[in-house]
Scaffold this motif. Structure first.
Motif, PDB file in Angstrom:
ATOM      1  N   VAL A   1       1.006  -1.503  -0.307  1.00 56.02           N
ATOM      2  CA  VAL A   1       0.220   0.159   0.425  1.00 56.02           C
ATOM      3  C   VAL A   1       1.012   1.199   0.729  1.00 56.02           C
ATOM      4  CG1 VAL A   1      -1.908   1.597   0.953  1.00 56.02           C
ATOM      5  CG2 VAL A   1      -1.870  -1.198   1.431  1.00 56.02           C
ATOM      6  N   ASN A   2       1.701   1.803   0.993  1.00 53.14           N
ATOM      7  CA  ASN A   2       3.182   2.426   0.909  1.00 53.14           C
ATOM      8  C   ASN A   2       3.812   2.833  -0.528  1.00 53.14           C
ATOM      9  OD1 ASN A   2       2.453   2.012   3.804  1.00 53.14           O
ATOM     10  ND2 ASN A   2       4.551   0.647   3.828  1.00 53.14           N
ATOM     11  N   VAL A   3       3.888   1.773  -1.272  1.00 53.07           N
ATOM     12  CA  VAL A   3       4.525   1.922  -2.976  1.00 53.07           C
ATOM     13  C   VAL A   3       3.347   2.867  -3.863  1.00 53.07           C
ATOM     14  CG1 VAL A   3       5.157   0.652  -5.064  1.00 53.07           C
ATOM     15  CG2 VAL A   3       5.668   0.086  -2.391  1.00 53.07           C
ATOM     16  N   ILE A   4       2.210   1.966  -3.156  1.00 56.99           N
ATOM     17  CA  ILE A   4       0.964   2.942  -4.291  1.00 56.99           C
ATOM     18  C   ILE A   4       0.657   3.935  -3.488  1.00 56.99           C
ATOM     19  CG2 ILE A   4      -2.086   2.257  -4.817  1.00 56.99           C
ATOM     20  CD1 ILE A   4      -1.365  -0.966  -4.107  1.00 56.99           C
ATOM     21  N   VAL A   5       0.781   3.796  -2.453  1.00 58.90           N
ATOM     22  CA  VAL A   5       0.477   5.544  -2.045  1.00 58.90           C
ATOM     23  C   VAL A   5       1.171   6.761  -2.611  1.00 58.90           C
ATOM     24  CG1 VAL A   5       0.082   7.334   0.158  1.00 58.90           C
ATOM     25  CG2 VAL A   5      -1.261   5.068  -0.453  1.00 58.90           C
TER      26      VAL A   5
ATOM     27  N   ILE B   1      10.444   7.820  -9.709  1.00 60.80           N
ATOM     28  CA  ILE B   1       8.984   6.970  -8.846  1.00 60.80           C
ATOM     29  C   ILE B   1       9.850   5.583  -9.376  1.00 60.80           C
ATOM     30  CG2 ILE B   1       7.099   5.567 -10.263  1.00 60.80           C
ATOM     31  CD1 ILE B   1       5.362   7.953 -10.919  1.00 60.80           C
ATOM     32  N   VAL B   2      10.024   6.096  -9.900  1.00 60.18           N
ATOM     33  CA  VAL B   2      11.870   4.001 -10.597  1.00 60.18           C
ATOM     34  C   VAL B   2      12.307   4.318  -8.996  1.00 60.18           C
ATOM     35  CG1 VAL B   2      13.857   3.660 -11.146  1.00 60.18           C
ATOM     36  CG2 VAL B   2      11.225   4.497 -13.488  1.00 60.18           C
ATOM     37  N   THR B   3      13.308   5.677  -8.183  1.00 61.75           N
ATOM     38  CA  THR B   3      13.776   5.620  -7.397  1.00 61.75           C
ATOM     39  C   THR B   3      12.815   4.903  -5.916  1.00 61.75           C
ATOM     40  OG1 THR B   3      15.142   7.609  -8.055  1.00 61.75           O
ATOM     41  CG2 THR B   3      15.611   6.948  -5.852  1.00 61.75           C
ATOM     42  N   PHE B   4      11.499   5.500  -5.859  1.00 61.06           N
ATOM     43  CA  PHE B   4      11.265   5.310  -4.838  1.00 61.06           C
ATOM     44  C   PHE B   4      10.543   3.256  -4.842  1.00 61.06           C
ATOM     45  CE2 PHE B   4       6.725   4.182  -3.236  1.00 61.06           C
ATOM     46  CZ  PHE B   4       6.802   5.708  -2.102  1.00 61.06           C
ATOM     47  N   LEU B   5      10.134   3.072  -6.276  1.00 64.76           N
ATOM     48  CA  LEU B   5       9.458   1.513  -6.380  1.00 64.76           C
ATOM     49  C   LEU B   5      11.459   0.675  -6.305  1.00 64.76           C
ATOM     50  CD1 LEU B   5       7.454   1.627  -9.639  1.00 64.76           C
ATOM     51  CD2 LEU B   5       7.054   1.424  -7.079  1.00 64.76           C
TER      52      LEU B   5
ATOM     53  N   GLN C   1      13.797   1.287  -3.992  1.00 64.21           N
ATOM     54  CA  GLN C   1      13.611   1.209  -2.466  1.00 64.21           C
ATOM     55  C   GLN C   1      12.504   0.230  -2.194  1.00 64.21           C
ATOM     56  OE1 GLN C   1      17.085   2.709  -1.243  1.00 64.21           O
ATOM     57  NE2 GLN C   1      17.208   3.799  -3.349  1.00 64.21           N
ATOM     58  N   GLU C   2      11.791   0.256  -2.041  1.00 64.80           N
ATOM     59  CA  GLU C   2      10.880   0.429  -2.358  1.00 64.80           C
ATOM     60  C   GLU C   2      10.821  -1.247  -2.504  1.00 64.80           C
ATOM     61  OE1 GLU C   2       8.511   0.432   0.391  1.00 64.80           O
ATOM     62  OE2 GLU C   2       8.893   2.337   0.647  1.00 64.80           O
ATOM     63  N   LEU C   3      11.109  -2.176  -3.280  1.00 71.92           N
ATOM     64  CA  LEU C   3      11.428  -3.286  -3.798  1.00 71.92           C
ATOM     65  C   LEU C   3      12.943  -4.331  -2.872  1.00 71.92           C
ATOM     66  CD1 LEU C   3      10.439  -3.559  -7.954  1.00 71.92           C
ATOM     67  CD2 LEU C   3       8.769  -4.422  -5.427  1.00 71.92           C
TER      68      LEU C   3
ATOM     69  N   ALA D   1      11.624  -4.789   0.317  1.00 74.57           N
ATOM     70  CA  ALA D   1      10.813  -5.723   0.525  1.00 74.57           C
ATOM     71  C   ALA D   1      11.982  -7.237   0.579  1.00 74.57           C
ATOM     72  CB  ALA D   1      10.000  -6.246  -0.150  1.00 74.57           C
ATOM     73  N   ARG D   2      13.017  -6.677  -0.773  1.00 76.70           N
ATOM     74  CA  ARG D   2      14.094  -7.938  -1.029  1.00 76.70           C
ATOM     75  C   ARG D   2      14.652  -8.799   0.551  1.00 76.70           C
ATOM     76  NH1 ARG D   2      17.868  -7.702  -5.329  1.00 76.70           N
ATOM     77  NH2 ARG D   2      19.065  -6.666  -3.917  1.00 76.70           N
ATOM     78  N   ASP D   3      15.374  -8.040   1.752  1.00 76.74           N
ATOM     79  CA  ASP D   3      16.135  -7.861   2.400  1.00 76.74           C
ATOM     80  C   ASP D   3      15.073  -8.264   3.628  1.00 76.74           C
ATOM     81  OD1 ASP D   3      17.865  -7.132   0.777  1.00 76.74           O
ATOM     82  OD2 ASP D   3      17.593  -4.417   1.316  1.00 76.74           O
TER      83      ASP D   3
END
Length: 318
Positions: free
Chosen positions: A239-243, A304-308, A310-312, A315-317
């Motif tokens: 949800v944080n990624v979408i927001v 957008i790419v930087t944010f995604l 970082q989030e991905l 999530a992988r870590d």
């Protein structure tokens, strides 16, 4: 291999049944012609529309940004001249960049956290929560242009609600005409709509959090604030990624609300307004306007790419 003919609803089709394997499973060797047609339509049409409506104009804008064209005559290649003129000889450009950054910071640091706060309060089961959800979500169904007209009714100098309440008939505050005030007023109006959208997204995320996680955190001695920031909020990463992506898009594509107020001038300049003024304005400088559009595209993709990423990566870590 045996062939069975099935008749379903008057439509004849051929189903191929292959011998069972040793494990009792059936192996599907290939798609039928009907499957290929259906998949081709379901996948081909959306992909074609995406290319024609989104990527086609995007690539055309990138190409035209290196040219000089008025939309009628011949197209002349000018290289990087449009970008040089944009940075050095176009006074509205840097104010528009600054306003877009301010818009992004306001939505990202004020409106979005406020929407999260409202979602948390409503999720706790306060009285009349259904009423609050309806009232707070109501602005989301309005377009930003309508929000701009509402802002004019509230903030206008002629019979505006605020000036009427303050009884400033002789010397009304020009909330929308003063270049030092109007950007903040319009951002508040846009934030009013953005908060409801964020609230609904986070409410859905909070409902999906496993209650056992909260119980386990409480057993370990965590208080409510620690439970939320260390357990609940990280769990809502999708949800944080979408927001986050929605916030960036809303901040950088803002156009209709400022155009409805004063056509994006006198302190409300934005990159999207400059694109419109140059492409469909009296000057009709399509190449120059395309250069501004490319700048906006690069900035948007950068955020957008930087944010995604970082989030991905986070999530992988985990």
């Amino acid at each position: 291999m045996t062939v069975r003919r099935l008749i379903t609803g008057g439509i004849r089709s051929v189903a191929l049944t292959f011998p069972r394997r040793a494990g009792g499973r059936r192996r599907l060797r290939r798609f039928t012609r009907r499957d290929v047609v259906v998949l081709g339509l379901l996948l081909g049409i959306p992909i074609l529309l995406d290319i024609v409506i989104v990527w086609g104009p995007t690539l055309a804008s990138i190409g035209l940004s290196f040219t000089a064209w008025d939309g009628i005559g011949d197209i002349h290649w000018v290289g990087l001249d449009n970008y040089r003129n944009l940075a050095d000889n176009y006074p509205p450009f840097w104010p528009a960049v600054r306003h877009n950054i301010m818009w992004l910071l306001f939505l990202g640091l004020i409106a979005t956290p406020f929407g999260l706060l409202l979602a948390v309060l409503i999720d706790r089961g306060v009285r009349f929560s259904r009423f609050y959800q309806s009232v707070l979500y109501l602005p989301v169904v309005l377009s930003l242009a309508i929000v701009g007209f509402i802002a004019q009714l509230i903030l206008g100098t002629d019979q505006g609600v605020i000036n009427t309440v303050l009884n400033n008939h002789d010397d009304p505050i020009d909330w929308l005409g003063d270049s030092h005030l109007n950007l903040w007023m319009i951002m508040i109006a846009a934030g009013w709509r953005h908060v409801g959208y964020v609230m609904i997204l986070y409410l859905a995320g909070l409902k999906a959090v496993d209650p056992q996680l909260k119980e386990a955190a409480a057993i370990d001695g965590a208080n409510e604030r620690q439970t939320f920031f260390r357990v609940v909020f990280p769990t809502m990463r999708p949800v944080n990624v979408i927001v986050g992506v929605i916030t960036v898009i809303e901040a950088l594509r803002a156009f209709d609300i400022v155009y409805a107020v004063n056509k994006g001038r006198n302190g409300l300049e934005l990159l999207s307004v400059l694109i419109t003024d140059n492409i469909i304005g009296e000057a009709s400088r399509i190449g120059f306007g395309s250069a501004i559009a490319v700048v906006l595209l690069v900035v948007s993709l950068g955020f957008i790419v930087t944010f995604l990423v970082q989030e991905l990566r986070g999530a992988r870590d985990r």
